[in-house]
Design a protein around this motif. Sequence first.
Motif, short mmCIF file in Angstrom:
data_model
loop_
_atom_site.label_atom_id
_atom_site.label_comp_id
_atom_site.label_asym_id
_atom_site.label_seq_id
_atom_site.Cartn_x
_atom_site.Cartn_y
_atom_site.Cartn_z
N TYR A 1 0.92 -1.19 0.01
CA TYR A 1 -0.09 -0.09 -0.19
C TYR A 1 0.80 1.31 0.04
CZ TYR A 1 -2.96 3.57 1.55
OH TYR A 1 -3.86 4.96 1.57
N ASN A 2 1.82 1.19 0.75
CA ASN A 2 2.75 2.54 0.98
C ASN A 2 3.41 2.77 -0.19
OD1 ASN A 2 2.26 3.76 3.56
ND2 ASN A 2 3.03 1.65 4.44
N PHE A 3 3.95 1.45 -0.84
CA PHE A 3 4.55 1.91 -2.41
C PHE A 3 3.55 2.49 -3.24
CE2 PHE A 3 5.47 0.40 -6.81
CZ PHE A 3 6.62 0.65 -6.71
N MET A 4 2.53 2.12 -3.41
CA MET A 4 1.26 2.60 -4.24
C MET A 4 1.05 4.00 -3.88
SD MET A 4 -1.40 -0.38 -5.16
CE MET A 4 -1.40 -1.19 -3.38
N LYS A 5 0.82 4.22 -2.67
CA LYS A 5 0.58 5.68 -2.14
C LYS A 5 1.67 6.82 -2.67
CE LYS A 5 -0.92 7.97 2.22
NZ LYS A 5 0.32 8.87 2.24
N LYS A 6 3.00 6.38 -2.23
CA LYS A 6 3.96 7.21 -2.60
C LYS A 6 4.29 7.64 -4.05
CE LYS A 6 6.53 5.90 1.90
NZ LYS A 6 7.94 5.11 1.97
N ASN A 7 3.81 6.76 -4.93
CA ASN A 7 3.84 6.89 -6.42
C ASN A 7 2.77 7.21 -6.97
OD1 ASN A 7 6.92 5.61 -6.97
ND2 ASN A 7 5.91 4.70 -5.42
N LEU A 8 1.68 7.70 -6.32
CA LEU A 8 0.53 8.21 -7.05
C LEU A 8 0.17 9.37 -6.39
CD1 LEU A 8 -1.32 4.80 -7.37
CD2 LEU A 8 -0.30 6.21 -9.12
N ARG A 9 -0.98 10.06 -7.02
CA ARG A 9 -1.36 11.26 -6.76
C ARG A 9 -2.18 11.49 -5.30
NH1 ARG A 9 -3.65 15.09 -10.52
NH2 ARG A 9 -5.26 15.30 -9.57
N GLN A 10 -1.64 12.57 -4.78
CA GLN A 10 -2.26 12.74 -3.33
C GLN A 10 -3.66 13.57 -3.44
OE1 GLN A 10 -0.49 11.85 -0.63
NE2 GLN A 10 1.09 11.02 -2.53
N SER A 11 -4.37 13.37 -2.25
CA SER A 11 -5.94 13.78 -2.41
C SER A 11 -5.93 15.38 -2.59
CB SER A 11 -6.47 13.36 -1.04
OG SER A 11 -5.81 14.06 -0.07
N TYR A 12 -4.98 16.12 -2.29
CA TYR A 12 -5.09 17.60 -2.43
C TYR A 12 -4.96 17.95 -3.91
CZ TYR A 12 -0.09 17.22 -2.11
OH TYR A 12 1.34 17.07 -2.29
N SER A 13 -4.28 17.01 -4.55
CA SER A 13 -4.18 17.57 -5.88
C SER A 13 -5.29 17.42 -6.74
CB SER A 13 -3.09 16.66 -6.52
OG SER A 13 -3.48 15.20 -6.50
N VAL A 14 -6.38 16.69 -6.21
CA VAL A 14 -7.54 16.67 -6.79
C VAL A 14 -8.33 17.79 -6.96
CG1 VAL A 14 -9.76 15.27 -6.83
CG2 VAL A 14 -7.67 14.04 -6.14
N PHE A 15 -8.22 18.73 -5.95
CA PHE A 15 -9.01 19.83 -5.96
C PHE A 15 -7.92 21.20 -6.10
CE2 PHE A 15 -10.94 16.84 -3.12
CZ PHE A 15 -12.29 16.94 -3.76
N ASP A 16 -6.78 20.79 -6.72
CA ASP A 16 -5.86 21.96 -7.16
C ASP A 16 -5.65 22.82 -6.01
OD1 ASP A 16 -5.50 20.95 -9.87
OD2 ASP A 16 -7.35 21.91 -10.57
N VAL A 17 -5.53 22.36 -4.93
CA VAL A 17 -5.06 23.26 -3.70
C VAL A 17 -3.68 24.10 -3.94
CG1 VAL A 17 -4.55 23.16 -1.39
CG2 VAL A 17 -6.51 21.90 -2.26
N PRO A 18 -3.78 25.31 -3.66
CA PRO A 18 -2.50 25.99 -4.10
C PRO A 18 -1.42 25.57 -3.16
CG PRO A 18 -4.24 27.53 -3.87
CD PRO A 18 -4.83 26.31 -3.45
N HIS A 19 -0.32 25.24 -3.38
CA HIS A 19 0.87 24.74 -2.60
C HIS A 19 1.38 25.78 -1.75
CE1 HIS A 19 1.89 20.79 -4.33
NE2 HIS A 19 1.15 21.14 -5.51
#
Length: 763
Positions: A733-751
């Motif tokens: 799970y952690n391998f997949m999580k680190k290599n894929l999009r994070q939840s905040y990117s779904v909403f284009d949250v300003p970094h």
Amino acid sequence: MSTPGGSIQNSNFSTPGGSKRNSNANIEEDNYEQIHSKQTPDHLLPENQHPGLKRHDSLDIEAAKIGGHHGHHNTKDWGVILTLAFQSIGVVYGDIGTSPLYVYSSTFPNGIKHQDDILGVLSLIFYTITLIPVIKYVAIVLHANDNGDGGTFALYSKLCRYAKVGLIPSEQPEDREVSNFQLELPNKRNTISSKVKKSLEQSNFAKFALLFVAMLGTSMVVGDGILTPSISVLSAVSGLKQATDSMTEGKIVIISVIILITLFMLQRFGTDKVGYGFAPIISIWFSLIAGIGVYNFVKFDPSVAKAINPKYIIDYFKRNGKDGWISLGGVVLAITGTEAMFADLGHFTVKSIQISMGCVVYPAIITAYSGQAAWLRKHSDEVLDTFYKSIPHALYWPVFVVAVMAAIIASQAMISGTFSIIKQSLSLGCFPRVQVVHTSTKYEGQVYIPEINYLLMVGCVLVTASFRTTEKIGNAYGIAVIFAETLTSGFLVVIMLVIWKTNILLVILYVLVISSTEYTYLSAVLYKFDKGGYLPFSFALVLMFIMCTWNYVYRAKYNYELDHKVSHDAIKDIVTNTNISHMGGLGIFYSELAHGIPPIFKHYVDNVPALHSVIVFVSIKSLPVSRVAPEERFLFRRVKPNELYVFRCVVRYGYTDVRNEKESFEKILIERLKDFIEYDYGTEPQQGRIADEDTVKVDKAWKSGVVHLVGEHEIVSRAGSSVGKRFLINYAYNFMKKNLRQSYSVFDVPHKRLLKVGMTYEL
């Protein structure tokens, strides 16, 4: 307004338009079920809320009347329907349309032993195409769509909404008030339906089995998306061997690989543009194969028309026995791409698919197979090159060029279907986060997924380069095709029994005629498991591991947050704690927990003792529906007392909804929050404060600055966990999580305004 299950709604949730879900009416679940009347669970009720009927807001009444927000799916505009029918020819039918390239050669790999075997196989092809694509899919399966969307997960979500068989942990009674959630049910009693529904709801095994089958169906469609481009392009390009002796197998493979890479590079432009470009080419292709079919039929042997008599099928099996049964692995390739009609339904409409299949595709391919059979009656020794050698010499090069183009388009059918079904599984928590790009502003449901597109391209290139011939790929292809179709039949039978309440005799007839035919074909293709048939199962095994692992941890993580949610008293103590400094601005905490305040909040305060003047806890939630109307998307609740300025918000999406709206998510959220405050005070005592003051405070906090706080969870297995559990959570799970999009990117949250809060979850 009550949920279909009959639970009394008495909560302080509001839609973005400001309407309040606050009534005490009961609605029957269906006409034969007993009415249930139970109180909404405590964790859904606002604090200090006094029960009682307040008022019906207009949106509550209107929402009950809305049949669904389907975009073009419910359109009655024949201009739109015919436009989509034309587009569907280019996107959906390339696969089944190019099957004549290799069906006869795959069915007779060792040559034709008897002249009447040609009639037997033609009869098999005719009845198989009539039975599976036309009767099963066009006449039955397309009507099992989920608000206009098709695919395995659409069937699964439809079942989850009617029967309590879903494993989505964030389910709330309010979800059933979403207009698309309601199903159109037949007004009749059915004892068998009630019993089957009750059995499914009471069996945990049945619930997990349904989810497992949905995932397996998705895996097979993805495998189909890899094999379809490989066999279609390779079979078309192999026609060059007929034109020149210098064209070797290696050169054909290289050309095929170049074409495949180009095809996948074009996917970013979207189905809309691809469909308009491909539809004229496929239309020309169908015209050519139909015209050549008529020519060969008239010139060589019109008597093949007698293959409509199923007696030739019986005679074929009597003569060939086991070899005849094995040859079904070639015949089944005549219905490749059939599942694309259902998987791609979200791009089009039921009527548009039915029109294009009935008026163009079905007549053209039946004519093509009949013409090839007529040609084979005079040239039975050349069956391995049936398609290209049956073409009149003057038409060879035009047909070859169109065949290559049609093969490229054939690949589009399953690629588009793969994108659609991955989008669905992603939204239901059954697939890791990937980027979903909606490629058309005119038509809904047309998506492109870069990560999946890249994996499909790599898979196609590897399969083409390693297998090198259509015969070997065909062995694998047949299994992927028929296995996915049998899984769809399984879901359909459950839907017929439980939702449609179909007469049991008709269900038995479906199983005896259609399902038994599919299982017969499945047994034949499994015979070639060691000759390439293992490939789709290898793909499915990898994908099933990914999907099951992600879904298992997704549910475990949600349950952990539910068990460790912050109580109301704790929230009040935190906000009123004099040791915690208060600053201006607005803080938005994101989580997937829809049933309370996530534990990440207390962890944040313990480490950073400072809070914003207004706090909003946002829960992002996917419902088992295709779409949620924008006016029904936001549910708000105010944490009492009002002086805390703490709000909870549940943002609901369907599995085909666009997450990146044209307006920023932040702006929409604030506007809906202010609407909620106005309506909140419009129906409750003033309590010494007017709504304008609260609205001004929210505006002031917004202008002072917004900080988006997202949990950066470290997921680990708890001490004493088994080796398998530790491997799934700590590594897979952690391998997949680190290599894929994070939840905040779904909403284009300003970094620049993003704050990650780290916390460890021990599952």
